[in-house]
Design an enzyme around this catalytic site. Structure first.
Site, mmCIF file in Angstrom:
data_model
loop_
_atom_site.group_PDB
_atom_site.id
_atom_site.type_symbol
_atom_site.label_atom_id
_atom_site.label_comp_id
_atom_site.label_asym_id
_atom_site.label_seq_id
_atom_site.Cartn_x
_atom_site.Cartn_y
_atom_site.Cartn_z
ATOM 1 C CG ASP A 14 -1.974 0.914 1.363
ATOM 2 O OD1 ASP A 14 -2.064 1.870 0.104
ATOM 3 O OD2 ASP A 14 -2.839 0.994 2.190
ATOM 4 C CG ASP A 108 -3.364 3.646 -2.873
ATOM 5 O OD1 ASP A 108 -4.450 3.076 -3.120
ATOM 6 O OD2 ASP A 108 -3.569 4.836 -2.198
ATOM 7 C CD GLU A 109 -5.565 -1.059 -1.032
ATOM 8 O OE1 GLU A 109 -5.378 -1.755 -0.180
ATOM 9 O OE2 GLU A 109 -6.783 -0.367 -0.915
#
Length: 387
Positions: A14, A108-109
């Protein structure tokens, strides 16, 4: 491979304060400063806040007007979504160098299946450090990595790894690790379920794991109780695999009694769109088309569709399009209906389409994402847009 297998090793990576850290890469004067990225207008909301800004009480999904009062010295930025998209693609590309099985869950993860890679990359902690350093060297961003025997444990571990760290729990220690944590720390437990459990004097995951099945069924419902009880022990057997990409998403509702009021139809349509829109954004897709479905009291069914000028995942865009389709359909046949439905069609990955969005679409998308965050935190009925 089932992720409950003790030989499984799952990473959850993350990127920390993603939007903020990307902005800092292009403006080093922002380093160490309280930075807030989000909507700038009177109805804007915070998308991401730096850790420095969080110390003042600023957080994601918060109205920007409140954030400005809490942190007047903050640096407020509108965001650059085409840039974020490009950086995200580089991030995912790096992850795929280390595992053939990478499940992207947002911009974003992502999860990585690192099972059986010890001979290649060494023990999990060392492999995670190698990945972190590669990401730092390649795109200059901090990343937190949680490591566990399944997706659930890895996800929770990431919260303990933040910021910019690594945290691992093995299966043998998962139940002991989960036991003292408040029930809200378990992904899937929202405010409504938390309140129901607290009303039964159940406050920790250990107490969930030890609770009688009948008590949990009262709090969570018969279909969720067993599932939540297993997860409270750190057990998660969901496989790590990318789902088949849907071509459309839909929802519909049948009324207890036929309705003829246009305002009632619009209210029902808005509620359906909020649910479909949430699923659409969670999937990381945008829609190229909108379709409505109407079933009249004589069971005759019609559909009407429209292709969007610009792909969108924003509730307001979808609603305005559906509303226009509804008005057209009712002019053709102005009768009471027993069912109404909404579909979004022509789905494509959001990351590949962000550069095509105009400023209105980006604002709509950002606002809808912020509302998703509020609903995730306070329950789905906690907030809704006006029509």
């Amino acid at each position: 491979m089932k992720q409950g297998n003790s030989t499984s090793t799952i990473f959850h990576a993350d990127l920390d304060a993603f939007y903020v850290e990307v902005e800092r890469q292009y403006d080093h004067s922002l380093l160490g400063k309280p930075v807030i990225v989000g909507g700038m207008g009177p109805r804007g909301v915070v998308a991401t806040a730096s850790y420095e800004a969080r110390e003042f009480g600023v957080h994601s999904a918060q109205p920007t007007t409140i954030a400005r009062k809490l942190c007047p010295q903050g640096y407020f930025l509108p965001g650059n979504h085409s840039l974020y998209s490009e950086v995200s693609k580089k991030f995912m590309h790096i992850l795929r160098r280390y595992s053939p099985t990478v499940l992207s869950v947002s911009i974003d993860e992502a999860y990585l299946d690192m099972s059986g890679t010890k001979e290649i990359y060494g023990p999990p902690i060392g492999a995670a450090e190698t990945i972190r350093q590669n990401i730092r060297d390649s795109i200059g961003l901090p990343v937190s990595i949680g490591i566990g025997p399944n997706k659930l444990v890895a996800k929770v571990c990431t919260e303990y790894a933040k910021p910019d760290g690594i945290f691992q729990i093995e299966q043998i220690g998962a139940e002991r690790f989960f036991a003292p944590q408040p029930v809200r720390n378990l992904p899937g437990i929202g405010p409504k379920a938390e309140k129901a459990l607290n009303n039964l004097k159940i406050f920790t995951l250990g107490e969930v794991a030890m609770a009688p099945d009948g008590l949990l069924r009262r709090a969570l419902g018969p279909n969720r109780a067993g599932h939540i009880k297993s997860r409270a022990k750190g057990i998660d057997n969901t496989p790590l695999q990318e789902p088949r990409r849907a071509k459309s998403m839909s929802a519909e509702t049948t009324f207890d009694a036929d309705i003829s009021s246009q305002s009632e139809m619009e209210v029902a349509l808005k509620k359906l769109i909020e649910r479909v829109g949430t699923r659409l954004r969670k999937s990381g897709n945008v829609a190229r088309g909108v379709s409505i479905k109407l079933r009249f009291r004589d069971f005759a069914t019609i559909t009407r569709q429209h292709t969007l000028t610009t792909p969108s995942d924003g509730d307001q865009t979808i609603y305005q399009t559906a509303q226009a389709l509804l008005l057209t359909a009712m002019r053709e046949r102005n009768e009471s209906i027993r069912l109404i439905g909404i579909s979004v069609t022509g789905l494509d990955q959001r990351a590949t389409q962000l550069s095509l969005l105009d400023s209105h679409s980006k604002t709509d998308s950002d606002t809808s994402l912020a509302l998703d965050a509020i609903r995730e935190r306070f329950g789905f009925k906690s907030i809704s847009r006006g029509t």
